[in-house]
Every structure is written in C-alpha cells, then in structure tokens.
Write an enzyme that holds these catalytic residues in place. Structure first.
Site, short mmCIF file in Angstrom:
data_model
loop_
_atom_site.label_atom_id
_atom_site.label_comp_id
_atom_site.label_asym_id
_atom_site.label_seq_id
_atom_site.Cartn_x
_atom_site.Cartn_y
_atom_site.Cartn_z
N TYR A 234 -38.89 0.44 22.64
CA TYR A 234 -39.74 -0.74 22.39
C TYR A 234 -39.99 -1.56 23.64
O TYR A 234 -40.73 -2.55 23.59
CB TYR A 234 -39.08 -1.65 21.34
CG TYR A 234 -38.87 -1.00 20.00
CD1 TYR A 234 -39.95 -0.70 19.17
CD2 TYR A 234 -37.59 -0.68 19.55
CE1 TYR A 234 -39.76 -0.10 17.93
CE2 TYR A 234 -37.38 -0.10 18.31
CZ TYR A 234 -38.47 0.18 17.51
OH TYR A 234 -38.28 0.77 16.28
N HIS B 30 -45.56 -5.67 20.89
CA HIS B 30 -44.75 -6.50 19.99
C HIS B 30 -43.58 -7.15 20.71
O HIS B 30 -43.01 -8.12 20.23
CB HIS B 30 -44.23 -5.62 18.84
CG HIS B 30 -44.14 -6.32 17.52
ND1 HIS B 30 -44.91 -7.41 17.17
CD2 HIS B 30 -43.35 -6.06 16.44
CE1 HIS B 30 -44.60 -7.79 15.94
NE2 HIS B 30 -43.66 -6.99 15.48
N ASN C 119 -37.71 -8.38 12.52
CA ASN C 119 -37.87 -8.89 11.16
C ASN C 119 -36.71 -9.73 10.67
O ASN C 119 -36.78 -10.31 9.58
CB ASN C 119 -38.12 -7.73 10.19
CG ASN C 119 -39.43 -7.02 10.48
OD1 ASN C 119 -40.21 -7.44 11.33
ND2 ASN C 119 -39.68 -5.93 9.78
N ASP D 71 -45.90 -12.48 19.98
CA ASP D 71 -47.21 -11.87 20.11
C ASP D 71 -48.14 -12.38 19.02
O ASP D 71 -47.70 -12.83 17.97
CB ASP D 71 -47.10 -10.35 20.03
CG ASP D 71 -46.50 -9.88 18.70
OD1 ASP D 71 -45.37 -10.32 18.39
OD2 ASP D 71 -47.15 -9.13 17.97
N ASN E 198 -43.80 -10.83 10.71
CA ASN E 198 -42.52 -10.78 9.99
C ASN E 198 -41.39 -11.53 10.70
O ASN E 198 -40.50 -12.07 10.06
CB ASN E 198 -42.11 -9.33 9.73
CG ASN E 198 -42.99 -8.66 8.70
OD1 ASN E 198 -43.48 -9.31 7.77
ND2 ASN E 198 -43.20 -7.36 8.85
#
Length: 208
Positions: free
Chosen positions: A36, A41, A87, A112, A133
């Site tokens: 990631y 994100h 989340n 973001d 989320n």
C-alpha cells in the site's frame, strides 16, 4: 494553608490546560504494508513521511500506530500513522487524543479525497465522512463530525465499478512528478494549522 494548596492546585491545572492547548495530534490515514506504500489511499501516510524527511524525524512503533514528535515555536506536534488499517482508524485516534490529553480542536486528520482534483488541498472543521471508511470510523469513535480534516485531492479518474482499484492503485508517473511540490505545500499547511490557527490556514491554503 488550605488556601495556598488551592492556589497550587489551580496553578497546576492552569499549566496543564495551557500545555494541552499547545499540543496537536496530526493523523495521516493509510494502510500498513509495503503493497500500500505508494497508493493514492495512503496519501495521509505519505504526507507525514514527507514531513518527517524534511525535519529529520523518526517514527517509532507504539500502541496502535507509529509516532513521531516535532516541536516548533512552543508547539508540540504528535504525528500518528495508525496501524489499525484505514477502516479502523478511529480507535487509534481516540487513544492518542486521550493519552496525550489533546483537545479535539487540536486534532487534524490527513486523508485522500476523490471529490477534489489531483493535488488540490482543502481544510475543513467539520463535515460528513463522504463515503470514506476511515473518516466514518473516526466519526463513530469520537461521536462527532466536528473535527478538523485536511483533504488531499486524488481526483475521480476511474471508470464505473473501479473505485477500489483506483484508490488502492499506485500514482501514475505524471502524478508522481507533481507530488513533491504538493507534499511541500501540505507540510506548510500542517505547520500553519498549529501556529496560525485553523481559520487563517483555511483562508491561506484552501483551493491551492
């Protein structure tokens, strides 16, 4: 003597409250893991990492996240990259607010935003989660929508049904070439938030 003790207690409480007002929790949202690292994100992590590289700060793994501390002109910045995954960000935010006795108005969430063009920045003092989320969980844990959030535009240049792939996708070469200047500006916004206040910072940086 009782009067003197009351004086000392009030003085201690005043000092603690004054110190608390000079502390700021800056939270970059993202997901942990190498896969990631350079995704859209994870811009919250990326902005905090950029700030750390500019100021020679080191993050240390602590409860619910990685922490770095920075001092500037009497203010203390506590940078947090939650390790709870996007989340579930609210748990880490609430824990560090309480642990460091930081007032809610001194919290800044860096995230973001699909609704802003690439690289556009916007600071707001309240609002809905906008379908994000991470923000939704923070809202649930804090039990309020009135907290400061710094939104970094990632645009909505994806086809129908491809939103997840897009936000979890890597920046394009063109985006990467433009990120450095946007990251520098983002770091300036964070400093201004603590030094000049949220209203002055919004007036200075929103729309840039």
């Amino acid at each position: 003597m009782c009067g003197f003790l009351r004086y000392l207690f009030k003085k201690k409480r005043y000092i603690e409250e004054t110190d608390a007002m000079k502390k700021f929790l800056i939270v970059g949202l993202g997901n942990i893991g190498a896969q990631y690292h350079n995704t859209r994100h994870n811009i919250g992590f990326k902005i905090l990492d950029h700030f750390a590289s500019l100021e020679d700060l080191n993050f240390e793994t602590q409860k619910l996240g990685d922490i770095a501390t920075y001092k500037l002109k009497g203010r203390t910045f506590i940078f947090l990259k939650p390790s709870t995954f996007m989340n579930l960000s609210g748990k880490a935010v609430l824990y560090w607010l309480q642990k460091e006795n930081i007032p809610l108005e001194n919290l800044l969430i860096v995230t973001d935003d699909l609704n802003l063009p690439f690289g556009n920045i916007r600071l707001k003092t309240k609002g809905s989660d906008g379908g994000h989320n991470g923000l939704k969980d923070i809202q649930d844990k804090l039990n309020t929508t009135k907290y400061n959030r710094f939104r970094f535009g990632i645009s909505d240049a994806f086809s129908t049904g491809r939103q997840v792939d897009y936000v979890l996708g890597d920046w394009t070469n063109d985006e990467n070439s433009k990120l450095k200047e946007r990251l520098d500006l983002s770091c300036d916004l964070i400093k201004s938030f603590a030094l000049s206040g949220v209203n002055n910072t919004m007036n200075t940086f929103n729309g840039k």
